[in-house]
Design an enzyme around this catalytic site. Structure first.
Site, PDB file in Angstrom:
ATOM      1  N   LYS A 127      39.470   6.805  82.652  1.00  0.00           N
ATOM      2  CA  LYS A 127      38.757   5.666  82.060  1.00  0.00           C
ATOM      3  C   LYS A 127      39.761   4.666  81.504  1.00  0.00           C
ATOM      4  CE  LYS A 127      35.155   4.845  78.551  1.00  0.00           C
ATOM      5  NZ  LYS A 127      34.314   5.510  77.525  1.00  0.00           N
ATOM      6  N   SER A 202      29.852   3.951  78.559  1.00  0.00           N
ATOM      7  CA  SER A 202      30.938   3.058  78.921  1.00  0.00           C
ATOM      8  C   SER A 202      31.883   3.651  79.975  1.00  0.00           C
ATOM      9  CB  SER A 202      31.748   2.710  77.667  1.00  0.00           C
ATOM     10  OG  SER A 202      32.263   3.887  77.043  1.00  0.00           O
ATOM     11  N   SER A 226      28.443   7.927  76.254  1.00  0.00           N
ATOM     12  CA  SER A 226      29.287   7.236  77.232  1.00  0.00           C
ATOM     13  C   SER A 226      29.869   8.132  78.316  1.00  0.00           C
ATOM     14  CB  SER A 226      30.428   6.502  76.516  1.00  0.00           C
ATOM     15  OG  SER A 226      29.921   5.375  75.840  1.00  0.00           O
TER      16      SER A 226
END
Length: 522
Positions: A127, A202, A226
């Site tokens: 990420k 996210s 997330s």
């Protein structure tokens, strides 16, 4: 306890207004052509990480072959998805060649190599909010476009130390605070099952690239869902660990106030068998706090199910296909294991958003409040004025997304009432789960929504966020596909430090429901 008459009126009005604006948005939005990724045809991409590492150690396949297969797949699917925003392909191939040389020169035997480097040669994705040496870490902030990390985040470093090879970094929502991965630096990321739908946030870029076969394991973070929402929307596995087990340092934005108690770094992957080894590696010395080596007899666990949040006025009704999928899980558990799954209700769940919001606003133990969101948006630069940014956004001139601007306009404060509700829910949940209880709960009220539609259902993330507030470990598990060809799923919740229980249930659900499905063949 059901809803009051006033709450029912508020619920009806909120859902009616949301539905109206959502329908209006659909009418005025340009038509997007639905698409999905091509099927996976390379067999190397269909092997779990732990098995892939074994094949590489045994010289059944070279690490260079494996990495090259993943690079080819990323180049095939990423133009459609926009999931990986910066790659390190040349470096990854060079590191793969080093792995092959290491194996040739190894004198201690395969077993010693497996003990020392359990993920040797396995490709993984990261990420973009995590520090990965030589890679950007902007979390979608235009002002950070030129930033390059000079070191690795601790969790990333542990995976690399175990022999895994990073392929690149993946897209997020701006500052990791929205359930759609879209920003003005990298653009929007698509769902591999249907490109007109969101991949979640996210950690959405991670969910998208993993589900498409462009990576086999990845690393995400979760402060309100997330990890779990992208895993749900993309039909893969993900685990929100018990807080404090995996180090959260080396990521943006940093937690402040008491947010560290809500934030969990964790593994994301296509195959359930990779969850536990990844968790053990990423936890480092804290792995000893968990019972990861203990055998779990599912027949001796106590199972519970909750069908929804009790009818919050602010959340959507749970999709009937998700209700049915959870019911099928219960049927299989009872038929296969001989257990009785008890249906429960927790009245405080209807305040899930308010409880999460209150916990996010709490000061730390020294009384220092969380850093204001507008300061995170400014990133040490000029002051950000949310109202001015909203005006600029209307004319297409703001560098910030509307969810971030909206969050900056809000002024959340801790509420004594919702703190009491949280304490009551914590007490009840801890008492029910204990050290041998597992709870099934919907991952989200809706199947993967169309792009931008979460703007009209902003509180639906509370189905995941409540477990951040409670500090409980949760494993997100896929349960096949809907009539529309979209992933179904369920959250499996355990008591504190009982991560091994939810991971064991994930293995069972993968075997029973088939786990990840190639989006190209649906």
């Amino acid at each position: 306890m059901g809803l009051t008459a006033g709450e029912r009126i508020v619920q009806w009005l909120f859902r009616a207004v949301s539905s109206f604006f959502c329908a209006l948005f659909v009418l005025v939005s340009p038509r997007r052509k639905a698409g999905k990724v091509a099927p996976v045809t390379e067999s190397l991409l269909l092997i779990p990480a732990v098995q892939l590492a074994e094949k590489i150690r045994r010289k059944q396949v070279s690490c260079v072959e494996v990495v090259q297969a993943y690079l080819d797949r990323i180049q095939q699917v990423n133009p459609l998805l926009n999931a990986m925003v910066k790659d390190r392909f040349s470096a990854a191939l060079a590191e793969a060649a080093q792995v092959d040389r290491l194996i040739e020169e190894e004198t201690g035997g395969e077993e010693a190599l497996a003990d020392r480097l359990p993920l040797l040669g396995v490709p993984f994705s990261v990420k973009e909010s995590f520090f990965l040496q030589g890679m950007p870490c902007s979390t979608g902030l235009v002002s950070r476009a030129g930033f390059v990390a000079s070191k690795d985040a601790p969790a990333v470093a542990l995976l690399k130390r175990a022999g895994a090879i990073p392929l690149g970094v993946t897209n997020t929502s701006e500052l990791c605070m929205w359930l759609e991965s879209s920003n003005h630096l990298y653009g929007i990321t698509n769902n591999p099952y249907d490109t007109t739908r969101i991949c979640g946030g996210s950690s959405g870029g991670e969910g998208s690239i993993l589900a498409s076969g462009g990576s086999v394991i990845g690393i995400g973070s979760d402060i309100g869902g997330s990890i779990r929402m992208p895993c749900f929307f993309n039909g893969i596995f993900g685990h929100k660990a018990t807080p404090g087990i995996i180090c959260n340092e080396g990521q943006l934005p940093p937690s402040s106030g008491l947010q560290e108690d809500l934030l969990s770094t964790g593994p994301m992957c296509r195959y359930a068998e990779d969850l536990l080894p990844m968790l053990k590696i990423m936890a480092g010395t804290n792995a000893d706090k968990l019972l990861l080596s203990s055998e779990v007899d599912l027949k001796k666990l106590r199972f519970f199910t909750v069908v929804d949040d009790g009818g919050s006025p602010w959340t959507s009704p749970v999709d009937k296909q998700l209700v049915e999928a959870q019911r099928k899980v219960i049927q299989h558990l009872e038929a296969d294991l001989g257990v009785k799954v008890k249906e429960m209700s927790f009245p405080q769940l209807k305040y899930s958003y308010q409880i999460w919001d209150t916990c996010m606003a709490l000061p730390d133990k020294d009384g220092k409040p969380p850093q204001p969101f507008v300061e995170l948006m400014a990133d040490g630069g000029s002051t950000v004025w949310p109202v001015w940014e909203l005006i600029k956004w209307i004319f297409g001139k703001s560098n910030h997304t509307i969810p971030s601007i909206g969050l900056a306009l809000m002024n959340s404060k801790p509420s004594p009432f919702y703190l009491k509700e949280k304490e009551a829910l914590q007490h009840d949940m801890d008492k029910v789960l204990g050290t041998d209880g597992v709870l099934l709960y919907p991952s989200h009220p809706l199947l993967a929504p169309k792009h931008h539609h979460p703007l009209f259902t902003i509180y639906n993330f509370s189905y995941t966020g409540i477990f951040n507030a409670l500090g409980l470990p949760v494993t997100q598990c896929p349960l096949g596909l809907s009539e529309e060809g979209l992933p179904l799923g369920v959250q499996v919740v355990g008591g504190k430090l009982q991560d091994h229980l939810t991971l064991a249930v994930a293995l069972y659900l993968e075997k029973t429901f088939g786990g990840w499905r190639d989006p190209g063949t649906t």
